[in-house]
Design an enzyme around this catalytic site. Structure first.
Site, PDB file in Angstrom:
ATOM      1  N   ASN A 132      54.936   3.327   1.070  1.00 17.32           N
ATOM      2  CA  ASN A 132      55.350   3.748   2.417  1.00 17.32           C
ATOM      3  C   ASN A 132      56.432   4.824   2.368  1.00 17.32           C
ATOM      4  O   ASN A 132      56.343   5.831   3.070  1.00 17.32           O
ATOM      5  CB  ASN A 132      55.839   2.543   3.227  1.00 17.32           C
ATOM      6  CG  ASN A 132      54.717   1.561   3.513  1.00 17.32           C
ATOM      7  OD1 ASN A 132      53.561   1.837   3.205  1.00 17.32           O
ATOM      8  ND2 ASN A 132      55.053   0.428   4.096  1.00 17.32           N
ATOM      9  N   THR A 159      50.220  43.214  36.492  1.00 13.53           N
ATOM     10  CA  THR A 159      50.427  41.865  37.020  1.00 13.53           C
ATOM     11  C   THR A 159      49.105  41.507  37.683  1.00 13.53           C
ATOM     12  O   THR A 159      48.433  42.401  38.230  1.00 13.53           O
ATOM     13  CB  THR A 159      51.576  41.791  38.058  1.00 13.53           C
ATOM     14  OG1 THR A 159      51.228  42.607  39.172  1.00 13.53           O
ATOM     15  CG2 THR A 159      52.900  42.266  37.483  1.00 13.53           C
ATOM     16  N   HIS A 160      48.714  40.256  37.605  1.00 13.29           N
ATOM     17  CA  HIS A 160      47.401  39.804  38.112  1.00 13.29           C
ATOM     18  C   HIS A 160      46.257  40.599  37.473  1.00 13.29           C
ATOM     19  O   HIS A 160      45.206  40.771  38.086  1.00 13.29           O
ATOM     20  CB  HIS A 160      47.310  39.946  39.638  1.00 13.29           C
ATOM     21  CG  HIS A 160      48.508  39.427  40.367  1.00 13.29           C
ATOM     22  ND1 HIS A 160      48.630  38.122  40.765  1.00 13.29           N
ATOM     23  CD2 HIS A 160      49.668  40.045  40.736  1.00 13.29           C
ATOM     24  CE1 HIS A 160      49.804  37.949  41.376  1.00 13.29           C
ATOM     25  NE2 HIS A 160      50.449  39.098  41.367  1.00 13.29           N
ATOM     26  N   SER A 207      26.445  43.391  15.724  1.00  9.11           N
ATOM     27  CA  SER A 207      25.467  42.478  16.302  1.00  9.11           C
ATOM     28  C   SER A 207      24.184  42.593  15.510  1.00  9.11           C
ATOM     29  O   SER A 207      23.835  43.670  15.025  1.00  9.11           O
ATOM     30  CB  SER A 207      25.226  42.847  17.758  1.00  9.11           C
ATOM     31  OG  SER A 207      23.977  42.363  18.184  1.00  9.11           O
ATOM     32  N   LYS A 252      26.940  47.708  19.012  1.00  5.28           N
ATOM     33  CA  LYS A 252      28.053  46.766  19.152  1.00  5.28           C
ATOM     34  C   LYS A 252      29.036  46.770  17.997  1.00  5.28           C
ATOM     35  O   LYS A 252      28.662  46.855  16.834  1.00  5.28           O
ATOM     36  CB  LYS A 252      27.495  45.343  19.274  1.00  5.28           C
ATOM     37  CG  LYS A 252      26.878  45.091  20.615  1.00  5.28           C
ATOM     38  CD  LYS A 252      27.899  44.463  21.518  1.00  5.28           C
ATOM     39  CE  LYS A 252      27.233  43.464  22.428  1.00  5.28           C
ATOM     40  NZ  LYS A 252      28.124  42.495  22.921  1.00  5.28           N
ATOM     41  N   ASN A 254      32.097  44.132  17.566  1.00 10.06           N
ATOM     42  CA  ASN A 254      32.698  43.007  18.271  1.00 10.06           C
ATOM     43  C   ASN A 254      34.077  42.611  17.735  1.00 10.06           C
ATOM     44  O   ASN A 254      34.304  42.684  16.537  1.00 10.06           O
ATOM     45  CB  ASN A 254      31.762  41.787  18.180  1.00 10.06           C
ATOM     46  CG  ASN A 254      30.435  42.056  18.864  1.00 10.06           C
ATOM     47  OD1 ASN A 254      30.375  42.808  19.837  1.00 10.06           O
ATOM     48  ND2 ASN A 254      29.379  41.476  18.335  1.00 10.06           N
ATOM     49  N   GLU A 302      38.592  36.873  18.860  1.00  4.79           N
ATOM     50  CA  GLU A 302      37.929  35.762  19.559  1.00  4.79           C
ATOM     51  C   GLU A 302      38.082  34.454  18.797  1.00  4.79           C
ATOM     52  O   GLU A 302      38.312  33.392  19.383  1.00  4.79           O
ATOM     53  CB  GLU A 302      36.445  36.083  19.769  1.00  4.79           C
ATOM     54  CG  GLU A 302      36.219  37.192  20.799  1.00  4.79           C
ATOM     55  CD  GLU A 302      34.763  37.644  20.886  1.00  4.79           C
ATOM     56  OE1 GLU A 302      33.877  36.965  20.337  1.00  4.79           O
ATOM     57  OE2 GLU A 302      34.522  38.692  21.500  1.00  4.79           O
TER      58      GLU A 302
END
Ligand code: ARG
Length: 465
Positions: free
Chosen positions: A110, A155-156, A277, A283, A285, A290
């Site tokens: 332990n 912003t947003h 791809s 492509k 990627n 990701e």
């Protein structure tokens, strides 16, 4: 027949129980730390007269031999042992005989496993701190290079006011700086040695716990033997800090993914860090970004899992705690991998500066500054806000930026506009007049860069103990 089958069933069950209970498949990861802890324990036992010097030397040489053979691959850590502790002890006894049987004097698995996990975790914190340090160095270099690279601030996710790339990256610098300071805090808090706590109630042998703590680079021994064998707080707060690092990496990844789209084209990820791809030849990627974003969930999961494992455990040690290992190891490896790859991707990424600046110009990010211009010429702010609103509407109809309108056009909206409006709403002016500490203006940014350079010098990355 039934008996035969019954006998066979019992054996199978035994094997299943054994496998369910065993931890060697994952705790072999800290074989080095386990042997290091044992060597410190043995040195202490001899110092206290519990072992003779001959016994000590025989055990130390034996463990060193095992370590060397494991490292060279000559000795394999196999699943026939229940855990790494049993493996080392069994091989030691096999190799040196009777003195080996004294290794575990005054110790329980332990306190041993509590020690091993702390030693391993300390090394991992050190490695992760170094990797966050590398990321900060790349960020600082990019910040220095881009105090005049204009881009829209959002912003947003709507274009808001112009900033610079240095300023945007500087926000991440602050986040990862806090991450490092969290790692340092946790390191300091956890750095107390549980060895000598026994199963839960210490031991009757005259152990010198200060001595083993010192040999292993701890600030001192822990102060309650029950807590020592059942404390996993440090892993929980570390998993929380690692979750925060992943959250920061994930936000940054998300931005890179957006910036890398055909619509934005703010950045181009180096070929080495992108993938193609199998069907769409055009492509390229952003898989690394990701994956970093995706792996964040694993680390959050580890935190939730350990919190849940610990919540109902009575003192002191319970076997549930063995569950702290796999998920924590996975979190360590995930964070290290993500940090290393993310830093490499950032370091080699191309920023399309002209596209960024053009985007800031096209998004009316200088509208606040145009309103401020009117305010500086005596127009009350609320009125100025309305005038610029109408101006923006006009620009949208004409498909023009504010600075692309003629003075006559501007004057039809408000007679207050004069020739100096163009200077007042240029990107340079909009950004470089923002000089409050922490703002994107070049002088303010340079001040912050200098402060952060000093911070880096004053906070060197942790070193292995
Ligand atoms: N494999 C165990 C763990 O990881 C080691 C401690 C075993 N202690 C015990 N009392 N069974 O927690």
């Amino acid at each position: 027949m039934a008996q035969l089958w019954g006998g066979r069933f019992t054996k199978e069950t035994d094997k299943l129980v054994y496998n369910f209970n065993a931890s060697i498949s994952f705790d072999k990861k800290f074989y080095k730390q386990d042997m290091r802890g044992s060597m410190a324990h043995v040195k202490m036992l001899a110092k206290q007269g519990i072992l003779t010097e001959e016994e000590r030397d025989a055990i130390l040489a034996g463990i060193e031999g095992i370590l060397a053979d494991v490292e060279s691959g000559k000795l394999k850590i196999t699943d026939e042992y229940e855990d790494i502790h049993s493996f080392v002890e069994a091989v030691l006894i096999d190799r040196i005989g009777d003195p080996g049987k004294k290794l575990h004097t005054g110790r329980s698995r332990n306190d041993q496993v509590a020690l091993d996990m702390k030693l391993y975790t300390r090394d991992e914190i050190t490695a992760i701190d170094g990797l966050v340090g590398d990321l900060l160095a790349v960020l600082l270099r990019l910040m220095k290079d881009n105090t005049e690279t204009f881009m829209p601030g959002f912003t947003h996710l709507q274009k808001a006011q112009p900033i610079t790339l240095a300023h945007h990256l500087g926000a991440y610098f602050e986040m990862f700086k806090r991450d490092r300071s969290r790692l340092h805090d946790i390191y300091e808090r956890m750095n107390y040695c549980p060895l000598g706590s026994g199963a839960l109630a210490g031991t009757t042998y005259p152990l010198d716990r200060e001595y083993t703590a010192e040999l292993l680079g701890f600030a001192g021994p822990t102060l309650n033997s029950m807590d020592s064998v059942s404390d996993r707080d440090y892993l929980i707060e570390l998993l929380s800090a690692l979750s925060t690092i992943m959250m920061h990496l994930s936000r940054f990844s998300e931005e890179i993914i957006i910036w890398n789209t055909n619509e934005y084209r703010f950045v181009e990820i180096d070929d080495a860090y992108s993938t193609g791809s199998s069907i769409m030849p055009q492509k390229k990627n952003p898989d690394i970004a990701e994956l970093v974003r995706g792996k964040t969930g694993r680390v959050y999961g580890a935190l939730m899992s350990l919190l849940t494992t610990m919540k109902g455990l009575p003192l002191a040690y319970n076997k549930d705690m063995q569950e702290d290992k796999e998920l924590t190891f996975d979190a360590f490896d995930t964070v290290k991998g993500c940090l290393a790859l993310f830093t490499g991707m950032l370091d080699t990424m191309k920023f399309n500066k002209a596209v960024m600046e053009e985007s800031a110009k096209k998004g009316f990010t200088n509208a606040t500054d145009a309103a401020d211009y009117l305010v500086n010429h005596g127009v009350p702010f609320r009125d100025a806000h309305g005038i610029i609103g109408r101006l923006v509407l006009y620009c949208i109809e004409q498909n023009k930026a504010i600075e692309e309108l003629s003075l006559e056009e501007l004057k039809t909206i408000s007679p207050v506009f004069e020739n100096d409006i163009y200077e007042a709403v240029s990107m340079e002016t909009c950004v470089n007049k923002r000089l409050t500490l922490g703002a994107p203006g070049k002088a303010a940014m340079e001040q912050v860069i200098a402060l952060n350079e000093k911070w880096m010098e004053e906070h060197p990355v942790l070193e292995e103990k």
